[in-house]
Design a protein around this motif. Structure first.
Motif, PDB file in Angstrom:
ATOM      1  N   ILE A   1       0.825  -1.210   0.000  1.00  0.00           N
ATOM      2  CA  ILE A   1       0.000   0.000   0.000  1.00  0.00           C
ATOM      3  C   ILE A   1       0.858   1.259   0.000  1.00  0.00           C
ATOM      4  N   GLY A   2       1.985   1.212   0.700  1.00  0.00           N
ATOM      5  CA  GLY A   2       2.784   2.416   0.866  1.00  0.00           C
ATOM      6  C   GLY A   2       3.685   2.755  -0.301  1.00  0.00           C
ATOM      7  N   GLN A   3       4.128   1.742  -1.071  1.00  0.00           N
ATOM      8  CA  GLN A   3       5.164   1.991  -2.067  1.00  0.00           C
ATOM      9  C   GLN A   3       4.817   1.544  -3.485  1.00  0.00           C
ATOM     10  N   ARG A   4       3.942   0.589  -3.666  1.00  0.00           N
ATOM     11  CA  ARG A   4       3.682   0.089  -5.013  1.00  0.00           C
ATOM     12  C   ARG A   4       2.557   0.879  -5.689  1.00  0.00           C
ATOM     13  N   SER A   5       2.623   0.934  -7.001  1.00  0.00           N
ATOM     14  CA  SER A   5       1.559   1.555  -7.786  1.00  0.00           C
ATOM     15  C   SER A   5       0.320   0.678  -7.752  1.00  0.00           C
TER      16      SER A   5
ATOM     17  N   LEU B   1      -1.212  -0.825 -10.202  1.00  0.00           N
ATOM     18  CA  LEU B   1      -1.015  -2.037 -10.993  1.00  0.00           C
ATOM     19  C   LEU B   1      -0.125  -3.025 -10.248  1.00  0.00           C
ATOM     20  N   GLU B   2       0.921  -2.524  -9.613  1.00  0.00           N
ATOM     21  CA  GLU B   2       1.826  -3.391  -8.848  1.00  0.00           C
ATOM     22  C   GLU B   2       1.108  -3.999  -7.648  1.00  0.00           C
ATOM     23  N   ARG B   3       0.269  -3.216  -6.981  1.00  0.00           N
ATOM     24  CA  ARG B   3      -0.480  -3.734  -5.830  1.00  0.00           C
ATOM     25  C   ARG B   3      -1.378  -4.898  -6.239  1.00  0.00           C
ATOM     26  N   MET B   4      -2.120  -4.706  -7.308  1.00  0.00           N
ATOM     27  CA  MET B   4      -3.040  -5.741  -7.750  1.00  0.00           C
ATOM     28  C   MET B   4      -2.286  -6.990  -8.181  1.00  0.00           C
ATOM     29  N   ALA B   5      -1.216  -6.814  -8.943  1.00  0.00           N
ATOM     30  CA  ALA B   5      -0.430  -7.961  -9.401  1.00  0.00           C
ATOM     31  C   ALA B   5       0.166  -8.700  -8.210  1.00  0.00           C
ATOM     32  N   HIS B   6       0.626  -7.954  -7.206  1.00  0.00           N
ATOM     33  CA  HIS B   6       1.229  -8.582  -6.029  1.00  0.00           C
ATOM     34  C   HIS B   6       0.198  -9.399  -5.254  1.00  0.00           C
ATOM     35  N   LEU B   7      -0.981  -8.838  -5.071  1.00  0.00           N
ATOM     36  CA  LEU B   7      -2.038  -9.554  -4.360  1.00  0.00           C
ATOM     37  C   LEU B   7      -2.410 -10.846  -5.093  1.00  0.00           C
ATOM     38  N   LEU B   8      -2.523 -10.785  -6.404  1.00  0.00           N
ATOM     39  CA  LEU B   8      -2.880 -11.973  -7.179  1.00  0.00           C
ATOM     40  C   LEU B   8      -1.783 -13.030  -7.103  1.00  0.00           C
ATOM     41  N   CYS B   9      -0.536 -12.604  -7.132  1.00  0.00           N
ATOM     42  CA  CYS B   9       0.570 -13.560  -6.987  1.00  0.00           C
ATOM     43  C   CYS B   9       0.535 -14.215  -5.610  1.00  0.00           C
ATOM     44  N   GLU B  10       0.281 -13.408  -4.578  1.00  0.00           N
ATOM     45  CA  GLU B  10       0.213 -13.969  -3.223  1.00  0.00           C
ATOM     46  C   GLU B  10      -0.912 -14.995  -3.102  1.00  0.00           C
ATOM     47  N   LEU B  11      -2.081 -14.647  -3.598  1.00  0.00           N
ATOM     48  CA  LEU B  11      -3.205 -15.570  -3.510  1.00  0.00           C
ATOM     49  C   LEU B  11      -2.944 -16.848  -4.306  1.00  0.00           C
ATOM     50  N   TYR B  12      -2.307 -16.706  -5.453  1.00  0.00           N
ATOM     51  CA  TYR B  12      -1.941 -17.872  -6.256  1.00  0.00           C
ATOM     52  C   TYR B  12      -1.050 -18.818  -5.448  1.00  0.00           C
ATOM     53  N   VAL B  13      -0.059 -18.282  -4.745  1.00  0.00           N
ATOM     54  CA  VAL B  13       0.855 -19.111  -3.963  1.00  0.00           C
ATOM     55  C   VAL B  13       0.148 -19.711  -2.752  1.00  0.00           C
TER      56      VAL B  13
ATOM     57  N   GLN C   1     -15.133  -5.891  -6.325  1.00  0.00           N
ATOM     58  CA  GLN C   1     -14.210  -4.784  -6.576  1.00  0.00           C
ATOM     59  C   GLN C   1     -14.161  -3.834  -5.391  1.00  0.00           C
ATOM     60  N   SER C   2     -15.269  -3.677  -4.689  1.00  0.00           N
ATOM     61  CA  SER C   2     -15.289  -2.835  -3.494  1.00  0.00           C
ATOM     62  C   SER C   2     -14.389  -3.419  -2.415  1.00  0.00           C
ATOM     63  N   GLU C   3     -14.410  -4.732  -2.263  1.00  0.00           N
ATOM     64  CA  GLU C   3     -13.548  -5.389  -1.270  1.00  0.00           C
ATOM     65  C   GLU C   3     -12.075  -5.318  -1.681  1.00  0.00           C
ATOM     66  N   LEU C   4     -11.810  -5.414  -2.974  1.00  0.00           N
ATOM     67  CA  LEU C   4     -10.435  -5.219  -3.449  1.00  0.00           C
ATOM     68  C   LEU C   4      -9.971  -3.798  -3.161  1.00  0.00           C
ATOM     69  N   ALA C   5     -10.874  -2.840  -3.318  1.00  0.00           N
ATOM     70  CA  ALA C   5     -10.538  -1.442  -3.020  1.00  0.00           C
ATOM     71  C   ALA C   5     -10.185  -1.276  -1.551  1.00  0.00           C
ATOM     72  N   ASP C   6     -10.968  -1.898  -0.668  1.00  0.00           N
ATOM     73  CA  ASP C   6     -10.702  -1.817   0.767  1.00  0.00           C
ATOM     74  C   ASP C   6      -9.415  -2.541   1.146  1.00  0.00           C
ATOM     75  N   THR C   7      -8.983  -3.461   0.313  1.00  0.00           N
ATOM     76  CA  THR C   7      -7.741  -4.195   0.561  1.00  0.00           C
ATOM     77  C   THR C   7      -6.525  -3.408   0.107  1.00  0.00           C
ATOM     78  N   LEU C   8      -6.616  -2.816  -1.069  1.00  0.00           N
ATOM     79  CA  LEU C   8      -5.456  -2.210  -1.720  1.00  0.00           C
ATOM     80  C   LEU C   8      -5.328  -0.707  -1.489  1.00  0.00           C
ATOM     81  N   GLY C   9      -6.272  -0.128  -0.750  1.00  0.00           N
ATOM     82  CA  GLY C   9      -6.202   1.311  -0.498  1.00  0.00           C
ATOM     83  C   GLY C   9      -6.475   2.137  -1.741  1.00  0.00           C
TER      84      GLY C   9
END
Length: 216
Positions: A105-109, A111-123, A142-150
């Protein structure tokens, strides 16, 4: 048992099926999702140690759980030191994930936030045999993703559209398919070490991902 939000409140639950989340809600209704709970996760060990928790746990889909009373858990930890170590390990991994989400949330864009979350969930879902060839259930709005990714819901929608435009994902009817998991990993600068799993599924597009077992 099949759980709802009330049955998770104040209880220690082992998630057997479905998705839940831990979150904090401000007095004006704004919410921050702090973590996702997937099969194999415990809902909140803080209740066991502290007697209370500063966050709430809510279901994101139909959830099947096993409820563990604090008294039963205390008896197990006193009798079986390995269980105590396993619970300690689980708490430390949860803290590690929380730190990574803070960086997200603090440093990634966006697009990077979403990609990171999807990679984590995949693993994480691969570790509990919930992935079939880069495809997994993702019962999150999408609302819950918004609350997750800021992010705002509008920004989440645009980010998902960008990932679709690049042909990196297909997200339909709460099912996520990662079309190019290696590129998602590259975008997110994703390294799975913070998850502390014994084995990690392949990010090589030339190798089909298969469900993992016993990886936690």
């Amino acid at each position: 048992m099949i759980a709802d939000d009330k049955s998770l409140k104040g209880a220690i639950c082992l998630i057997e099926e479905g998705f839940a989340c831990r979150h904090r809600t401000l007095p004006d209704g704004r919410r921050q999702i702090l973590s996702f709970l997937v099969p194999g996760d415990l809902s909140d060990l803080r209740v066991f140690i502290l007697g209370r928790t500063d966050s709430a746990v809510s279901t994101l889909s139909d959830v099947s759980v096993s409820v563990i009373t604090p008294e039963h858990l205390l008896a197990l930890t006193e009798r079986y030191p390995r269980i105590t170590r396993a619970l300690w390990w689980s708490t430390l991994v949860e803290e590690s994930i929380t730190q990574e989400w803070l960086v997200n949330i603090g440093q990634r864009s966006a697009l990077e936030r979403m990609a990171h979350l999807l990679c984590e969930l995949y693993v994480r879902l691969s570790a509990v045999a919930q992935v079939d060839v880069y495809t997994f259930d993702l019962p999150i709005t999408q609302s819950e993703l918004a609350d997750t990714l800021g992010l705002s819901s509008v920004h989440v929608n645009r980010t998902l559209q960008e990932l679709r435009r690049r042909e990196l994902i297909v997200f339909r009817d709460h099912v996520m398919e990662l079309k190019d998991v290696a590129e998602l990993k590259k975008i997110a600068m994703f390294s799975p070490g913070y998850l502390h799993l014994r084995s990690v599924p392949s990010f090589d597009p030339a190798q089909k991902a298969t469900p993992q077992t016993g990886g936690r």
